[in-house]
Enzyme design. Structure first.
Site, PDB file in Angstrom:
ATOM      1  N   LEU A  59       0.838  -1.202   0.000  1.00 11.89           N
ATOM      2  CA  LEU A  59       0.000   0.000   0.000  1.00 11.89           C
ATOM      3  C   LEU A  59       0.880   1.262   0.000  1.00 11.89           C
ATOM      4  CD1 LEU A  59      -2.759   1.465   0.462  1.00 11.89           C
ATOM      5  CD2 LEU A  59      -2.445   1.078   2.908  1.00 11.89           C
TER       6      LEU A  59
ATOM      7  N   PRO B   6       6.386   6.132  -1.582  1.00  5.99           N
ATOM      8  CA  PRO B   6       7.342   7.112  -1.043  1.00  5.99           C
ATOM      9  C   PRO B   6       6.652   8.399  -0.563  1.00  5.99           C
ATOM     10  CG  PRO B   6       8.226   6.130  -3.041  1.00  5.99           C
ATOM     11  CD  PRO B   6       6.840   5.589  -2.881  1.00  5.99           C
ATOM     12  N   ASN B   7       5.584   8.818  -1.232  1.00  4.33           N
ATOM     13  CA  ASN B   7       4.916  10.066  -0.827  1.00  4.33           C
ATOM     14  C   ASN B   7       3.539   9.834  -0.223  1.00  4.33           C
ATOM     15  OD1 ASN B   7       7.018  11.811  -1.627  1.00  4.33           O
ATOM     16  ND2 ASN B   7       6.436  11.462  -3.759  1.00  4.33           N
TER      17      ASN B   7
ATOM     18  N   SER C 259       0.950   7.614   6.022  1.00  5.66           N
ATOM     19  CA  SER C 259      -0.266   7.751   6.837  1.00  5.66           C
ATOM     20  C   SER C 259      -1.453   8.176   5.972  1.00  5.66           C
ATOM     21  CB  SER C 259      -0.053   8.807   7.931  1.00  5.66           C
ATOM     22  OG  SER C 259       1.046   8.453   8.721  1.00  5.66           O
TER      23      SER C 259
ATOM     24  N   GLN D 157      17.265   0.889  30.710  1.00  9.21           N
ATOM     25  CA  GLN D 157      17.848   1.664  31.805  1.00  9.21           C
ATOM     26  C   GLN D 157      18.301   0.724  32.930  1.00  9.21           C
ATOM     27  OE1 GLN D 157      18.250   4.927  31.452  1.00  9.21           O
ATOM     28  NE2 GLN D 157      19.372   5.027  33.384  1.00  9.21           N
TER      29      GLN D 157
ATOM     30  N   GLY E 122      21.587  -0.782  32.505  1.00  8.79           N
ATOM     31  CA  GLY E 122      22.750   0.098  32.547  1.00  8.79           C
ATOM     32  C   GLY E 122      23.573  -0.028  31.272  1.00  8.79           C
ATOM     33  N   GLY E 123      24.885   0.020  31.394  1.00  5.83           N
ATOM     34  CA  GLY E 123      25.780  -0.040  30.218  1.00  5.83           C
ATOM     35  C   GLY E 123      25.624  -1.320  29.430  1.00  5.83           C
TER      36      GLY E 123
ATOM     37  N   GLU F 231       1.626   0.143  10.794  1.00  2.00           N
ATOM     38  CA  GLU F 231       0.187  -0.101  11.035  1.00  2.00           C
ATOM     39  C   GLU F 231      -0.479   1.113  11.690  1.00  2.00           C
ATOM     40  OE1 GLU F 231      -1.470  -3.525  10.870  1.00  2.00           O
ATOM     41  OE2 GLU F 231       0.298  -4.682  10.314  1.00  2.00           O
TER      42      GLU F 231
HETATM   43  C1  FAD Z   1       9.625  -1.948   8.903  1.00  3.34           C
HETATM   44  C2  FAD Z   1       8.428  -1.447   8.146  1.00  3.34           C
HETATM   45  C3  FAD Z   1       7.578  -2.343   7.517  1.00  3.34           C
HETATM   46  C4  FAD Z   1       6.475  -1.907   6.790  1.00  3.34           C
HETATM   47  N1  FAD Z   1       5.696  -2.808   6.101  1.00  3.34           N
HETATM   48  C5  FAD Z   1       4.735  -2.337   5.261  1.00  3.34           C
HETATM   49  C6  FAD Z   1       4.003  -3.248   4.414  1.00  3.34           C
HETATM   50  O1  FAD Z   1       4.200  -4.462   4.451  1.00  3.34           O
HETATM   51  N2  FAD Z   1       3.095  -2.722   3.540  1.00  3.34           N
HETATM   52  C7  FAD Z   1       2.847  -1.383   3.462  1.00  3.34           C
HETATM   53  O2  FAD Z   1       2.016  -0.982   2.652  1.00  3.34           O
HETATM   54  N3  FAD Z   1       3.502  -0.495   4.275  1.00  3.34           N
HETATM   55  C8  FAD Z   1       4.438  -0.941   5.151  1.00  3.34           C
HETATM   56  N4  FAD Z   1       5.136  -0.057   5.953  1.00  3.34           N
HETATM   57  C9  FAD Z   1       4.819   1.353   5.865  1.00  3.34           C
HETATM   58  C10 FAD Z   1       4.119   1.908   7.098  1.00  3.34           C
HETATM   59  O3  FAD Z   1       2.782   1.491   7.091  1.00  3.34           O
HETATM   60  C11 FAD Z   1       4.306   3.441   7.073  1.00  3.34           C
HETATM   61  O4  FAD Z   1       5.649   3.688   7.430  1.00  3.34           O
HETATM   62  C12 FAD Z   1       3.336   4.138   7.991  1.00  3.34           C
HETATM   63  O5  FAD Z   1       2.034   4.089   7.463  1.00  3.34           O
HETATM   64  C13 FAD Z   1       3.726   5.608   8.216  1.00  3.34           C
HETATM   65  O6  FAD Z   1       3.915   6.250   6.997  1.00  3.34           O
HETATM   66  P1  FAD Z   1       5.259   7.090   6.746  1.00  3.34           P
HETATM   67  O7  FAD Z   1       6.408   6.239   7.122  1.00  3.34           O
HETATM   68  O8  FAD Z   1       5.202   7.604   5.358  1.00  3.34           O
HETATM   69  O9  FAD Z   1       5.204   8.294   7.779  1.00  3.34           O
HETATM   70  P2  FAD Z   1       4.340   9.626   7.624  1.00  3.34           P
HETATM   71  O10 FAD Z   1       2.954   9.323   7.238  1.00  3.34           O
HETATM   72  O11 FAD Z   1       5.107  10.603   6.804  1.00  3.34           O
HETATM   73  O12 FAD Z   1       4.324  10.115   9.135  1.00  3.34           O
HETATM   74  C14 FAD Z   1       5.514  10.602   9.753  1.00  3.34           C
HETATM   75  C15 FAD Z   1       5.138  11.326  11.021  1.00  3.34           C
HETATM   76  O13 FAD Z   1       4.322  12.473  10.714  1.00  3.34           O
HETATM   77  C16 FAD Z   1       3.411  12.703  11.748  1.00  3.34           C
HETATM   78  N5  FAD Z   1       2.029  12.577  11.260  1.00  3.34           N
HETATM   79  C17 FAD Z   1       1.548  11.735  10.291  1.00  3.34           C
HETATM   80  N6  FAD Z   1       0.212  11.854  10.164  1.00  3.34           N
HETATM   81  C18 FAD Z   1      -0.175  12.793  11.066  1.00  3.34           C
HETATM   82  C19 FAD Z   1      -1.423  13.369  11.442  1.00  3.34           C
HETATM   83  N7  FAD Z   1      -2.574  12.969  10.849  1.00  3.34           N
HETATM   84  N8  FAD Z   1      -1.450  14.288  12.421  1.00  3.34           N
HETATM   85  C20 FAD Z   1      -0.290  14.695  13.020  1.00  3.34           C
HETATM   86  N9  FAD Z   1       0.920  14.184  12.722  1.00  3.34           N
HETATM   87  C21 FAD Z   1       0.989  13.244  11.771  1.00  3.34           C
HETATM   88  C22 FAD Z   1       3.700  11.655  12.831  1.00  3.34           C
HETATM   89  O14 FAD Z   1       4.628  12.150  13.757  1.00  3.34           O
HETATM   90  C23 FAD Z   1       4.321  10.530  12.007  1.00  3.34           C
HETATM   91  O15 FAD Z   1       5.093   9.655  12.815  1.00  3.34           O
HETATM   92  C24 FAD Z   1       6.204  -0.501   6.721  1.00  3.34           C
HETATM   93  C25 FAD Z   1       7.046   0.409   7.389  1.00  3.34           C
HETATM   94  C26 FAD Z   1       8.145  -0.048   8.093  1.00  3.34           C
HETATM   95  C27 FAD Z   1       9.041   0.968   8.769  1.00  3.34           C
END
Ligand code: FAD
Length: 382
Positions: free
Chosen positions: A127, A130-131, A134, A338, A341-342, A365
């Site tokens: 799903l 890069p852009n 959430s 914590q 410790g080290g 998630e």
């Molecule tokens: C190890 C790993 C495995 C993954 N596996 C999968 C997978 O199998 N399939 C898949 O599709 N995706 C996968 N993902 C993607 C994962 O679901 C996303 O990283 C997640 O949805 C967050 O999106 P982002 O990393 O783009 O962060 P962003 O959406 O850019 O969010 C970054 C930060 O912005 C802030 N923020 C975001 N939204 C809001 C809001 N509404 N209000 C205020 N602050 C906000 C929060 O501080 C957040 O932590 C994986 C990610 C990782 C790291």
């Protein structure tokens, strides 16, 4: 009137069996998998043979016919030992198979779900882009219909099982004029021309999990690969994420329990100022609080799983599980480091692995803001 909070006899037997399986067969694999940054792929087949891999699906699809609570117990035991290995198995047992089980046609279940349950096919769920993390509705991948085919173009990142999968469920817009509702899911075979694994990603934690970037370039798939045969699958994505968040409760409880066990032993052993650290009341209080939080994690996770099995709307409860359990597990693990410790900072002690791995719990998630938003909107006037 009575209310029953007990696990059933079957749950207890299953839980014990899982605990001894992970201690015997998974624990010995962890160091090598973490060092090589490679998931031990034969585990899929082994777990499939035992009926654990996708235990929740009915026997007609090769599953154990267990329930969502059992799936949470399975996740808990895996994560107690290694969250990296558990990641790939979690993505397979939930995100990459439940949409097919819930929404797939019988032919799709036969072709993908049955072998996935047996460990003959590994699934991924693609799903995130890069852009668009959430804000999943902002994905730009597109699937354009041409005759009996769809042509998919787009880039996906952070995909668990991305480089080891046999198929990926790929989210793409079939109707970009309808935000979110125009998204559909496709089952795309790894060997389909135009499906590229562009990069295996190196991570700070979950090093034994496979995580990759994928590109779909004029990737032509037969129309029969559209999940459920109908466009407009955002509801499929939402239901999938809700189910995954409940299983995450098991993941967090498992990591907290793993850390609880090794830290309790450590503070009982480590002597400073002439007595073991556990003899300081402040440290006894910490251990007591962790036991309480693990109990609460169990209670809310199993309640949400029970609601899920009854087919009730548990969107809010799933977000509460994900939010509470991820933040609580991180707190416990931070406090545990914590107490070490080290030594907690040294690579030779496994506690650092839990610390590195747990950092992701509030990223994957759904980040906490997403869950707080879902919970708020579920309230009267929210
Ligand atoms: C190890 C790993 C495995 C993954 N596996 C999968 C997978 O199998 N399939 C898949 O599709 N995706 C996968 N993902 C993607 C994962 O679901 C996303 O990283 C997640 O949805 C967050 O999106 P982002 O990393 O783009 O962060 P962003 O959406 O850019 O969010 C970054 C930060 O912005 C802030 N923020 C975001 N939204 C809001 C809001 N509404 N209000 C205020 N602050 C906000 C929060 O501080 C957040 O932590 C994986 C990610 C990782 C790291």
């Amino acid at each position: 009137m009575s209310m029953n909070f007990d696990l059933s006899e079957e749950h207890r037997i299953f839980w014990d069996a899982m605990a001894s399986f992970v201690d015997k067969e998974i624990a010995p694999l962890v160091d090598e998998a973490e060092a090589k940054e490679e998931f031990p792929v034969p585990l899929f087949k082994r777990l499939g043979e035992l009926g654990y891999l996708c235990c929740r699906y009915p026997e007609e699809y090769g599953g154990a016919g267990a329930d969502k609570i059992s799936e949470c117990l399975y996740m808990e035991e895996l994560n107690r030992i290694c969250a990296g290995i558990a990641s790939c198995l979690l993505a397979h047992a939930t995100l990459s198979t439940s949409p097919i089980y819930d929404f797939g046609t019988e032919a799709q279940k036969e072709e993908y779900l049955v072998p996935a349950v047996q460990g003959d096919k590994i699934g991924a769920f693609a799903l995130t882009e890069p852009n668009a993390g959430s804000d999943a509705a902002s994905i730009t991948a597109k699937a354009i219909r041409e005759g009996d085919e769809y042509i998919i173009n787009g880039t996906k990142t952070f995909i668990t099982n991305g480089s080891i999968c046999d198929y990926a469920l790929v989210a793409a817009y079939t109707d970009p004029t309808q935000r979110a509702k125009g998204i559909s899911l496709f089952i795309v075979d790894r060997d389909n021309p135009g499906f590229h694994v562009t990069r295996k990603l190196e991570k700070a934690g979950l090093r034994s999990a496979d995580t990759a970037e994928l590109a779909f370039e004029d990737c032509r798939v037969p129309a029969a690969k559209l999940l459920g045969g109908e466009e407009g699958g955002f509801v499929q994505v939402v239901k999938t994420l809700v189910g995954g968040r409940i299983s995450y409760g098991g993941r967090c409880a498992g990591m907290a329990r793993g850390v609880f066990d090794i830290t309790k032993r450590y503070v009982e052993d480590r002597t400073q100022f002439g007595r073991p650290l556990i003899k300081f009341q402040v440290n006894q209080f910490k251990i007591a609080e962790w036991a309480m939080y693990i109990d609460i994690m169990h209670t809310i996770t199993w309640k949400a799983a029970w609601m899920y099995d009854l087919g009730r709307d548990c969107t809010r409860e799933a977000s509460m599980v994900k939010l509470f359990c991820s933040e609580t597990a991180q707190d416990i693990i931070n406090q545990a480091i914590q107490l070490f410790g080290g030594y907690g900072f040294m690579m030779e002690y496994p506690i650092q692995r839990f610390w590195r791995d747990s950092r992701v719990l509030t990223i994957t998630e759904g980040v906490p803001e997403i869950h707080r938003g879902i919970i708020y909107r579920s309230l009267d006037g929210g």
